[in-house]
Design an enzyme around this catalytic site. Structure first.
Site, short mmCIF file in Angstrom:
data_model
loop_
_atom_site.label_atom_id
_atom_site.label_comp_id
_atom_site.label_asym_id
_atom_site.label_seq_id
_atom_site.Cartn_x
_atom_site.Cartn_y
_atom_site.Cartn_z
N GLU A 60 -15.25 -67.63 7.60
CA GLU A 60 -14.53 -68.91 7.50
C GLU A 60 -13.04 -68.59 7.34
O GLU A 60 -12.65 -67.89 6.41
CB GLU A 60 -15.06 -69.72 6.32
CG GLU A 60 -14.25 -70.96 5.99
CD GLU A 60 -14.03 -71.92 7.17
OE1 GLU A 60 -14.99 -72.22 7.89
OE2 GLU A 60 -12.88 -72.33 7.37
N ARG A 93 -12.32 -73.14 1.81
CA ARG A 93 -13.65 -73.45 2.34
C ARG A 93 -14.56 -72.22 2.29
O ARG A 93 -15.77 -72.33 2.12
CB ARG A 93 -13.54 -73.98 3.78
CG ARG A 93 -12.94 -75.39 3.83
CD ARG A 93 -12.71 -75.87 5.25
NE ARG A 93 -13.89 -75.96 6.08
CZ ARG A 93 -14.76 -76.97 6.08
NH1 ARG A 93 -14.56 -77.99 5.27
NH2 ARG A 93 -15.80 -76.96 6.87
N LYS A 111 -25.41 -73.97 8.65
CA LYS A 111 -26.08 -73.14 9.66
C LYS A 111 -26.25 -71.71 9.15
O LYS A 111 -27.25 -71.06 9.43
CB LYS A 111 -25.31 -73.20 10.98
CG LYS A 111 -25.33 -74.62 11.52
CD LYS A 111 -24.63 -74.80 12.81
CE LYS A 111 -24.51 -76.27 13.14
NZ LYS A 111 -23.57 -77.03 12.26
N ALA A 166 -18.07 -70.83 9.70
CA ALA A 166 -19.31 -71.00 8.94
C ALA A 166 -19.30 -72.02 7.80
O ALA A 166 -20.36 -72.49 7.39
CB ALA A 166 -19.75 -69.65 8.40
N ALA A 167 -18.14 -72.35 7.22
CA ALA A 167 -18.14 -73.20 6.01
C ALA A 167 -18.47 -74.65 6.38
O ALA A 167 -18.07 -75.11 7.46
CB ALA A 167 -16.79 -73.14 5.32
N PRO A 168 -19.22 -75.35 5.52
CA PRO A 168 -19.67 -74.95 4.18
C PRO A 168 -20.97 -74.14 4.15
O PRO A 168 -21.41 -73.75 3.08
CB PRO A 168 -19.87 -76.30 3.48
CG PRO A 168 -20.24 -77.23 4.60
CD PRO A 168 -19.48 -76.77 5.81
N GLY A 169 -21.61 -73.91 5.30
CA GLY A 169 -22.73 -72.97 5.27
C GLY A 169 -24.08 -73.53 5.68
O GLY A 169 -25.11 -72.89 5.49
N ASP A 171 -19.74 -72.54 15.77
CA ASP A 171 -19.86 -73.98 15.47
C ASP A 171 -18.41 -74.44 15.33
O ASP A 171 -17.85 -74.47 14.24
CB ASP A 171 -20.65 -74.16 14.17
CG ASP A 171 -21.01 -75.60 13.91
OD1 ASP A 171 -21.20 -76.35 14.88
OD2 ASP A 171 -21.09 -75.98 12.73
N CYS A 185 -19.46 -81.01 17.03
CA CYS A 185 -19.99 -82.34 16.67
C CYS A 185 -19.10 -83.38 17.34
O CYS A 185 -18.67 -84.34 16.71
CB CYS A 185 -20.06 -82.51 15.16
SG CYS A 185 -18.51 -82.32 14.33
N1 SAM Z 1 -20.94 -74.19 10.66
C1 SAM Z 1 -20.57 -75.01 9.53
C2 SAM Z 1 -21.82 -75.58 8.92
O1 SAM Z 1 -22.85 -75.68 9.58
O2 SAM Z 1 -21.79 -75.90 7.70
C3 SAM Z 1 -19.55 -76.07 9.92
C4 SAM Z 1 -18.33 -75.50 10.57
S1 SAM Z 1 -17.07 -76.64 10.95
C5 SAM Z 1 -17.71 -77.50 12.26
C6 SAM Z 1 -15.86 -75.64 11.70
C7 SAM Z 1 -15.17 -74.66 10.79
O3 SAM Z 1 -14.22 -73.92 11.57
C8 SAM Z 1 -14.39 -75.28 9.66
O4 SAM Z 1 -14.86 -74.80 8.43
C9 SAM Z 1 -12.94 -74.85 9.89
O5 SAM Z 1 -12.25 -74.53 8.70
C10 SAM Z 1 -13.10 -73.61 10.76
N2 SAM Z 1 -11.90 -73.32 11.60
C11 SAM Z 1 -10.79 -74.06 11.71
N3 SAM Z 1 -9.91 -73.46 12.53
C12 SAM Z 1 -10.46 -72.32 12.93
C13 SAM Z 1 -10.04 -71.26 13.77
N4 SAM Z 1 -8.85 -71.28 14.39
N5 SAM Z 1 -10.87 -70.24 13.94
C14 SAM Z 1 -12.07 -70.21 13.33
N6 SAM Z 1 -12.53 -71.20 12.55
C15 SAM Z 1 -11.73 -72.23 12.34
#
Ligand code: SAM
Length: 460
Positions: A134, A139, A116, A111-114, A178, A231
């Site tokens: 997250e 984060r 969505k 979810a980070a930084p948030g 995401d 993305c």
């Molecule tokens: N959904 C967020 C938004 O809209 O602001 C963006 C999310 S970003 C694409 C993906 C996130 O997945 C990152 O914050 C990352 O730290 C986290 N992440 C990294 N490894 C992960 C794992 N093994 N399991 C779950 N989340 C993970």
């Protein structure tokens, strides 16, 4: 910095020479800037959009707007009040995939930084619940700041491995992944992402996505929706991730009702089994590279809801006089429940309170509901988060409306002029949007804006 050679070769192979070249050219262009308004907080939206030099609506998101140029968000009090979120246009599309989620439970697993999370929080309404997870603690704390600022009071932020949420089997009406990905869609906006890219990283991301989707599927209730997004452009992390999930649980995946997509938006629609897929290419759509997909878990696929055992009771009840004082501060006290967690009093909308309690006793929950503050001698010392809460009853304290420069001084945690405030606790607002609390004691003002959020440098 050049695009990675292996990436260019692949897009030319996958899309053909002409379209591959068009994509690469677009990735060397200027990214559009966009924001999404907070419908309940934006106040005079017209004035806000005019000041931000809005340049047209994001066609797939009613609250999304493009801007003619990137403004200095840091010195916009409306930004700090949570009146909008600076969110890339393509990612706003997930709001169209959730279906009717009012009053439902959504899990945003990465979810980070948030961006969505705040969109889902607006869509589920006060009786719904978004669990925003997250894995990365640092984060997760930024996510929690953004959630507090959004002020819907219907989000619980957790910081754990997806597996811990997968253990809440069949709990969620919507699970959104995401996924962390190789970020090819960010090659334009974030040039550094080009150096971090490698074919090996693509493979690593795909493996991680498979593991995350497995947990997402466990957490989804029969009949619920799974939304998957990245993305990045490569097939391995997009359609490939869906194919790997289908190879495990394919018979239980059914089509979801999906929204109309107008041809003029330039989105490339497709299918992977029961999944509807949507590809956003920057040479075709006004937004960054993005992939999204949606399908449902069959309503009759069996499986039961499972709530992991809590490790420890965390919520202590508040006494009657404390509750009476807390009720004075919210617009709809009858719909809320209050409890003490450690030394802080919290409020939750009644419909979510039991779910939040179950989550909090089993998982590291960083914030949930609304932190109300602490009661001393029968009076509430409000938590900074309460200022942002949409359900705050403004008749509980004097409201100090300040000018732009004073608002920026307040956000810098500088001292305010005493004559702008009433004696005692005040809600500091700019154009009616709450920024935080300040307390006047005679000729002195205590600026109670959180140190961690304050503006550190730059010109107003
Ligand atoms: N959904 C967020 C938004 O809209 O602001 C963006 C999310 S970003 C694409 C993906 C996130 O997945 C990152 O914050 C990352 O730290 C986290 N992440 C990294 N490894 C992960 C794992 N093994 N399991 C779950 N989340 C993970």
């Amino acid at each position: 910095m050049e695009l990675p050679d292996a990436f260019v070769r692949r897009v030319v192979r996958d899309l053909g020479p002409e379209e591959g070249a068009a994509l690469c050219a677009a990735l060397d262009g200027v990214p559009p800037v966009s924001l999404r308004l907070h419908p309940a907080k934006c106040g005079d939206a017209e004035a806000l959009l005019q000041r931000a030099e809005a340049a047209g609506q994001v066609p797939w998101c009613p609250d999304g707007h493009y801007l003619a140029r990137r403004p200095q968000f840091t010195f916009d009090p409306a930004f700090h009040a949570g009146a909008y979120y600076v969110q890339e246009a393509s990612s706003q599309f997930v709001g169209r995939l959730v279906g009717d989620v009012v009053g439902r439970r959504v899990l945003d697993l990465c979810a980070a930084p948030g961006g969505k999370t705040t969109l889902y929080a607006s869509l589920v309404g006060p009786d719904g619940l978004v669990v925003a997870n997250e894995i990365d603690r640092r984060r997760a704390s930024v996510l929690a700041d953004n959630v507090r600022k959004w002020g819907t009071g219907n989000v619980a932020v957790t910081a754990c491995e997806p597996r811990a949420l997968g253990d809440f089997e069949g709990w969620f009406d919507v699970v959104a992944v995401d996924a962390p990905c190789s970020g090819e869609g960010m090659f334009r906006k974030d040039i550094a992402s080009r150096t971090e890219w490698s074919e090996n990283n693509v493979r690593m991301c795909a493996a991680r996505q498979e593991a995350i989707l497995t947990e997402a599927w466990r957490a989804l209730k029969p009949g619920g929706r799974l939304i998957y997004s990245t993305c990045t452009f490569n097939r391995d992390e997009d359609e490939g991730s869906l194919e790997r999930l289908l190879s495990h649980v394919g018979e239980a995946v059914v089509e979801a009702d999906v929204p109309e997509v107008e041809t003029s938006w330039g989105i490339v629609c497709g299918r992977v089994g029961a999944f509807h897929t949507y590809r956003f290419y920057p040479h075709r759509t006004c937004g960054e590279g993005f992939f999204a997909a949606v399908a449902c878990k069959a309503p009759d696929c069996g499986g039961r809801m499972r709530t992991p055992k809590g490790r420890r009771p965390l919520f202590a009840s508040a006494d009657k006089s404390t509750v009476a004082e807390l009720e004075r501060w919210v617009e709809e006290p009858a719909s809320m429940r209050f409890a003490r967690v450690a030394d802080t009093l919290y409020g939750w909308v009644g419909a979510q309170a039991d779910a939040v309690r179950a989550l909090s006793e089993a998982l590291p929950v960083i914030c949930s509901g609304v932190a109300m503050g602490q009661v001393f001698k029968g009076r509430l010392k409000p938590d900074p988060a309460l200022a942002f809460f949409m359900g705050l009853d403004r008749s509980a304290l004097p409201v100090a409306e300040v000018g732009h420069d004073e608002a920026v001084d307040y956000l810098r945690r500088q001292e305010l002029r005493a004559d702008a405030l009433a004696e005692g606790m005040n809600l500091v607002c700019r154009e009616g949007r709450a920024l935080g609390f300040a307390k006047r004691i005679g000729g002195r003002v205590n600026n109670l804006y959180p140190n961690s959020l304050r503006i550190l440098k730059g010109e107003k």
